[in-house]
Enzyme design. Structure first.
Site, mmCIF file in Angstrom:
data_model
loop_
_atom_site.group_PDB
_atom_site.id
_atom_site.type_symbol
_atom_site.label_atom_id
_atom_site.label_comp_id
_atom_site.label_asym_id
_atom_site.label_seq_id
_atom_site.Cartn_x
_atom_site.Cartn_y
_atom_site.Cartn_z
ATOM 1 N N GLY A 218 -8.575 -1.359 0.004
ATOM 2 C CA GLY A 218 -7.414 -1.839 0.745
ATOM 3 C C GLY A 218 -7.362 -3.355 0.805
ATOM 4 O O GLY A 218 -6.283 -3.957 0.661
ATOM 5 N N THR A 219 -8.497 -3.977 0.993
ATOM 6 C CA THR A 219 -8.521 -5.441 1.110
ATOM 7 C C THR A 219 -8.022 -6.077 -0.180
ATOM 8 O O THR A 219 -7.187 -6.990 -0.160
ATOM 9 C CB THR A 219 -9.957 -5.915 1.429
ATOM 10 O OG1 THR A 219 -10.344 -5.333 2.680
ATOM 11 C CG2 THR A 219 -10.039 -7.428 1.527
ATOM 12 N N ASN B 75 -4.408 0.234 12.691
ATOM 13 C CA ASN B 75 -5.785 0.739 12.675
ATOM 14 C C ASN B 75 -6.413 0.774 14.064
ATOM 15 O O ASN B 75 -7.223 1.647 14.362
ATOM 16 C CB ASN B 75 -6.653 -0.106 11.725
ATOM 17 C CG ASN B 75 -6.444 -1.586 11.895
ATOM 18 O OD1 ASN B 75 -5.317 -2.069 11.857
ATOM 19 N ND2 ASN B 75 -7.513 -2.316 12.092
ATOM 20 N N GLN C 79 -4.074 2.963 6.683
ATOM 21 C CA GLN C 79 -4.390 4.000 7.672
ATOM 22 C C GLN C 79 -3.469 5.213 7.545
ATOM 23 O O GLN C 79 -3.746 6.259 8.125
ATOM 24 C CB GLN C 79 -4.306 3.434 9.099
ATOM 25 C CG GLN C 79 -5.414 2.448 9.432
ATOM 26 C CD GLN C 79 -6.795 3.104 9.502
ATOM 27 O OE1 GLN C 79 -6.919 4.315 9.686
ATOM 28 N NE2 GLN C 79 -7.848 2.311 9.340
ATOM 29 N N THR D 73 -12.485 -3.727 -16.607
ATOM 30 C CA THR D 73 -12.577 -2.349 -17.103
ATOM 31 C C THR D 73 -12.298 -1.372 -15.965
ATOM 32 O O THR D 73 -12.962 -1.433 -14.924
ATOM 33 C CB THR D 73 -13.983 -2.091 -17.686
ATOM 34 O OG1 THR D 73 -14.210 -3.062 -18.709
ATOM 35 C CG2 THR D 73 -14.097 -0.694 -18.264
ATOM 36 N N CYS E 140 -13.811 -3.684 11.524
ATOM 37 C CA CYS E 140 -13.956 -5.027 10.972
ATOM 38 C C CYS E 140 -14.276 -6.029 12.057
ATOM 39 O O CYS E 140 -14.691 -7.148 11.781
ATOM 40 C CB CYS E 140 -12.677 -5.425 10.265
ATOM 41 S SG CYS E 140 -12.212 -4.187 9.077
ATOM 42 N N GLY F 63 -9.146 4.379 -0.687
ATOM 43 C CA GLY F 63 -9.685 5.714 -0.885
ATOM 44 C C GLY F 63 -10.614 6.211 0.207
ATOM 45 O O GLY F 63 -10.591 7.394 0.555
ATOM 46 N N HIS F 64 -11.443 5.305 0.767
ATOM 47 C CA HIS F 64 -12.456 5.813 1.701
ATOM 48 C C HIS F 64 -11.873 6.220 3.052
ATOM 49 O O HIS F 64 -12.575 6.724 3.925
ATOM 50 C CB HIS F 64 -13.616 4.819 1.869
ATOM 51 C CG HIS F 64 -13.295 3.559 2.615
ATOM 52 N ND1 HIS F 64 -13.798 3.315 3.868
ATOM 53 C CD2 HIS F 64 -12.549 2.488 2.287
ATOM 54 C CE1 HIS F 64 -13.379 2.122 4.273
ATOM 55 N NE2 HIS F 64 -12.624 1.604 3.333
HETATM 56 N N1 PLP Z 1 -5.767 -2.474 6.179
HETATM 57 C C1 PLP Z 1 -5.998 -1.665 7.225
HETATM 58 C C2 PLP Z 1 -4.874 -1.304 8.145
HETATM 59 C C3 PLP Z 1 -7.284 -1.149 7.449
HETATM 60 O O1 PLP Z 1 -7.495 -0.347 8.508
HETATM 61 C C4 PLP Z 1 -8.324 -1.500 6.547
HETATM 62 C C5 PLP Z 1 -9.704 -1.022 6.781
HETATM 63 O O2 PLP Z 1 -10.041 -0.522 7.824
HETATM 64 C C6 PLP Z 1 -8.021 -2.342 5.450
HETATM 65 C C7 PLP Z 1 -6.730 -2.809 5.311
HETATM 66 C C8 PLP Z 1 -9.079 -2.719 4.464
HETATM 67 O O3 PLP Z 1 -9.388 -1.641 3.614
HETATM 68 P P1 PLP Z 1 -10.769 -1.577 2.798
HETATM 69 O O4 PLP Z 1 -11.828 -1.229 3.802
HETATM 70 O O5 PLP Z 1 -10.574 -0.495 1.797
HETATM 71 O O6 PLP Z 1 -10.959 -2.896 2.157
#
Ligand code: PLP
Length: 401
Positions: free
Chosen positions: A70-71, A171, A199, A257, A345, A220-221
């Site tokens: 996600g990041t 989140n 989310q 890749t 986070c 994915g996680h």
């Molecule tokens: N955006 C939101 C709303 C999230 O809740 C999170 C992770 O908790 C992220 C982005 C970041 O995702 P990732 O952990 O896959 O980098």
């Protein structure tokens, strides 16, 4: 027995997701860009995974880009759109210079609109664009339940902007944002929109084309795939400057890749999550509501945070005014109940959850926030255990519930 109530931070990987991935690690491990037979097998698996994800997210296969999470998807979209605009203005300036005419003002103002409750992957990307390229970051306020203020969004979009970022579901407090309306507002002023749906994807229905989003991030996680796997959906109408230079994979937007086994696992996990969603959504929502009632009954001074109705189905979040959430979390952990304080986070930092501050909670109240999140419905016995655990932890901390 441990009750894991931190699915919004990360969740386990189902065995069939692992089983689907293994052949692409042990047998069909070739580079999908290779032209030999094994390379073609890997390329076909990658294409099939892309097609399946596109179908589950209401996107076209060509709009799906594999990332590391996600990041990365948030960074790639936000910095990518803004830097494409920087490139455009440099080109306009240099062509105006070459022809001795005035520089054109056809470029969008260097402003980025973000809701005040975005994840740091979004807010820090915008801040980076401010620090290095002078973009103004305009934070659109939210109300006491974390809904974005659409009137302010309209006013700010009318002034012009390079981009707006609106998350689909929060989140920290689980509120589902009026994304479709927000996108329509921004588009009526020619402002493209990035949606952080990390989310939401795999938890509630997400339809990229129906929302008319320009870019969208998923991870994915959060829905049963391994960590380090993400999705960026990007319409071909938006110019994206790639952040990664290299061999031009993934439409040139994400060189490197491709992780074929990871893409296969992502597709299986997402498809299963989407199929399960239809069956389990009502049970998940009713167990969430039962949990909320049980917590508020057990601890009458607790307050629910976020929208009581328009919220993620497996998400219950509270403040416990007067209590340090970290102390409560640690005591609950000793009782086998794993929760989080605000967002994962923020753990390890002593900062109060930023969403709660934006919603109008004081810093002390925000530091009393706990989140319980789950992908499977809780049983009545689980709920009783959580309510009793909370009362016991508060007694241990010498606080009368
Ligand atoms: N955006 C939101 C709303 C999230 O809740 C999170 C992770 O908790 C992220 C982005 C970041 O995702 P990732 O952990 O896959 O980098």
């Amino acid at each position: 027995m441990t009750l894991y109530l931190d699915a919004a931070a990360s969740d386990g990987v189902d065995q069939d997701v692992i089983d689907a991935m293994v052949p692409f690690l042990t047998q069909a491990y070739a580079n999908p860009s290779s032209v030999h037979t094994d390379g073609k097998t890997a390329a076909q698996a990658l294409a099939a995974a892309r097609g399946s994800i596109a179908q589950d997210l209401g996107a076209k296969p060509t709009e799906v880009i594999f990332t590391s999470g996600g990041t990365e998807s948030d960074n790639a979209a936000i910095k990518g759109i803004a830097l494409a605009e920087v490139r455009r203005s440099l080109l306009l300036r240099s062509s105006a210079h070459g022809s001795d005419s005035q520089p054109s003002d056809e470029t969008a103002p260097r402003r980025i609109l973000i809701s005040a409750v975005e994840h740091p992957a979004v807010s820090e990307s915008a801040q980076w664009l401010h620090d290095f390229f002078g973009f103004d970051v305009v934070r659109i306020p939210v109300d006491a339940q974390a809904h974005i203020d659409l009137t302010r969004l309209q006013e700010e979009a009318a002034k012009g902007a390079t981009l707006a970022c609106i998350m689909m579901a929060n989140n920290e407090v689980g509120t589902i944002e009026p994304v479709k309306q927000a996108i329509a507002i921004c588009h009526s002023h020619g402002v493209p929109v990035h949606v952080d749906a990390v989310q939401a994807v795999g938890t509630i229905p997400v339809d990229f084309h129906n929302f008319d989003a320009d870019t969208l991030a998923a991870s994915g996680h959060k829905f049963g795939a391994p960590k380090g796997l993400g999705i960026l959906c990007a319409r071909s109408r938006v110019a994206l400057e790639p952040l990664m230079s290299g061999g031009g994979q993934e439409r040139g937007i994400r060189s490197g890749t491709p992780n074929v086994a990871g893409a296969v696992g992502l597709a299986v996990a997402l498809h299963e999550a989407c199929e399960r969603m239809h069956d389990t959504l009502p049970a998940l929502e009713s167990s969430r509501d039962a949990l909320i009632r049980a917590v508020l009954d057990a601890v009458p001074f607790a307050q629910l945070t976020g929208d009581p109705h328009a919220r993620l189905p497996g998400h219950a979040s509270f403040v416990f005014p007067g209590i340090n959430a970290e102390a409560l979390l640690v005591d609950l952990d000793t009782r086998g109940i794993e929760v989080s304080s605000g967002s994962a986070c923020a753990i390890g930092r002593s900062e109060a959850p930023s969403t709660l501050l934006a919603m109008g909670f004081t810093e002390t109240e925000a530091k009393s926030a706990l989140r319980m999140s789950f992908r499977e419905p809780l049983s009545p016995a689980d709920i009783t255990l959580i309510a009793q655990g909370l009362r016991s932890s508060l007694a241990e901390l010498h606080i009368a519930a």
